[in-house]
Design a protein around this motif. Sequence first.
Motif, PDB file in Angstrom:
ATOM      1  N   VAL A   1      -4.034   6.855  -7.355  1.00 16.44           N
ATOM      2  CA  VAL A   1      -5.275   6.107  -7.602  1.00 16.44           C
ATOM      3  C   VAL A   1      -6.184   7.050  -8.381  1.00 16.44           C
ATOM      4  O   VAL A   1      -6.533   8.133  -7.895  1.00 16.44           O
ATOM      5  CB  VAL A   1      -5.962   5.680  -6.287  1.00 16.44           C
TER       6      VAL A   1
ATOM      7  N   VAL B   1      -4.968   1.667  -9.872  1.00 11.75           N
ATOM      8  CA  VAL B   1      -3.826   1.907  -9.000  1.00 11.75           C
ATOM      9  C   VAL B   1      -2.554   1.963  -9.848  1.00 11.75           C
ATOM     10  O   VAL B   1      -2.282   1.050 -10.632  1.00 11.75           O
ATOM     11  CB  VAL B   1      -3.720   0.782  -7.945  1.00 11.75           C
TER      12      VAL B   1
ATOM     13  N   TYR C   1      -9.619   1.877   3.260  1.00 14.65           N
ATOM     14  CA  TYR C   1      -8.202   2.153   3.565  1.00 14.65           C
ATOM     15  C   TYR C   1      -7.826   3.568   3.091  1.00 14.65           C
ATOM     16  O   TYR C   1      -7.196   4.328   3.834  1.00 14.65           O
ATOM     17  CB  TYR C   1      -7.300   1.120   2.890  1.00 14.65           C
ATOM     18  N   CYS C   2      -8.217   3.922   1.885  1.00 14.68           N
ATOM     19  CA  CYS C   2      -7.863   5.230   1.333  1.00 14.68           C
ATOM     20  C   CYS C   2      -8.477   6.365   2.161  1.00 14.68           C
ATOM     21  O   CYS C   2      -7.847   7.403   2.365  1.00 14.68           O
ATOM     22  CB  CYS C   2      -8.322   5.336  -0.123  1.00 14.68           C
ATOM     23  N   SER C   3      -9.693   6.160   2.634  1.00 13.51           N
ATOM     24  CA  SER C   3     -10.361   7.222   3.412  1.00 13.51           C
ATOM     25  C   SER C   3      -9.741   7.369   4.806  1.00 13.51           C
ATOM     26  O   SER C   3      -9.838   8.435   5.414  1.00 13.51           O
ATOM     27  CB  SER C   3     -11.861   6.926   3.536  1.00 13.51           C
TER      28      SER C   3
ATOM     29  N   HIS D   1      -6.466   6.838   5.504  1.00 17.74           N
ATOM     30  CA  HIS D   1      -5.050   7.177   5.485  1.00 17.74           C
ATOM     31  C   HIS D   1      -4.843   8.456   4.669  1.00 17.74           C
ATOM     32  O   HIS D   1      -4.835   8.516   3.534  1.00 17.74           O
ATOM     33  CB  HIS D   1      -4.227   6.027   4.894  1.00 17.74           C
TER      34      HIS D   1
ATOM     35  N   GLU E   1     -11.338   1.269  -0.594  1.00 17.71           N
ATOM     36  CA  GLU E   1     -11.816   2.632  -0.395  1.00 17.71           C
ATOM     37  C   GLU E   1     -11.775   3.015   1.081  1.00 17.71           C
ATOM     38  O   GLU E   1     -11.481   4.165   1.429  1.00 17.71           O
ATOM     39  CB  GLU E   1     -13.236   2.777  -0.956  1.00 17.71           C
TER      40      GLU E   1
ATOM     41  N   LEU F   1       0.804  -1.217   0.000  1.00 19.41           N
ATOM     42  CA  LEU F   1       0.000   0.000   0.000  1.00 19.41           C
ATOM     43  C   LEU F   1       0.837   1.268   0.000  1.00 19.41           C
ATOM     44  O   LEU F   1       0.475   2.258  -0.643  1.00 19.41           O
ATOM     45  CB  LEU F   1      -0.950  -0.019   1.211  1.00 19.41           C
TER      46      LEU F   1
END
Length: 241
Positions: free
Chosen positions: A211, A217, A237-239, A241, A235, A205
Amino acid sequence: MNPITCIIVDDEPLAVKLMESFVQKTPQLQLEHSFTDSVEALAWLKEHPVNLAFMDIQMPDLNGMELSHMLPEGTKVIFTTAFKEYAFDSYEVSAIDFLLKPIRYNKFIAAVEKAQQWFKRTEMREERVEQRNERRETMFIRVDGELRQISFDSIIYVEGMKDYVRFHIEGERLPLTTHMTMKAVEDALPQDTFMRINRSYIVRLDKIRTVDRNLCVYIGDEIIRVTDAYREAFERYCSEH
């Protein structure tokens, strides 16, 4: 073990009441909501995932079999139905159990105990993986008949090809190919730093550059699409971090 959170989905109000009475006298369970409309249940579950769903099969608009394919990852199913011909289909979707109406409490509690055992095994397996990953910073893979030790930090992404996988490693001109399944790789890698984003790819990651709006990715020299089965976790994880 914490109580198993659950919902009830059945278009017959009397059936819902009976199941509610069973859940209320079963200390292993914690009822979060009941529904007589399967579409409403699906919308609610997207915001409030639970461990277990007791679901009727024959329902209007969205039947129990269809709904079972749309549940959040980690939500298991115990089907409830008056039609025993659905029993085989229930095992095809990996249901924990199949309760034939009219449901008796002894059958209900036996199904709950099956669910308890399933969640306990899953919890223990996840703890073992976490403990193993905490202790390790490298792994050995067999390449061209030799064992190669690779550090987790050096892995950019892993690419699956039937019974083989390719490890794309920083500083290596060519990927390292070994006989291994993607599931075995997924279990071996630290889950806080690696994520499977489609059937054929696991990525590190912190090595993702970009992204795009289509959930593609950009990592290493590759552009990899996040598929629907892995979209929610990625999604999230992205929100965070």
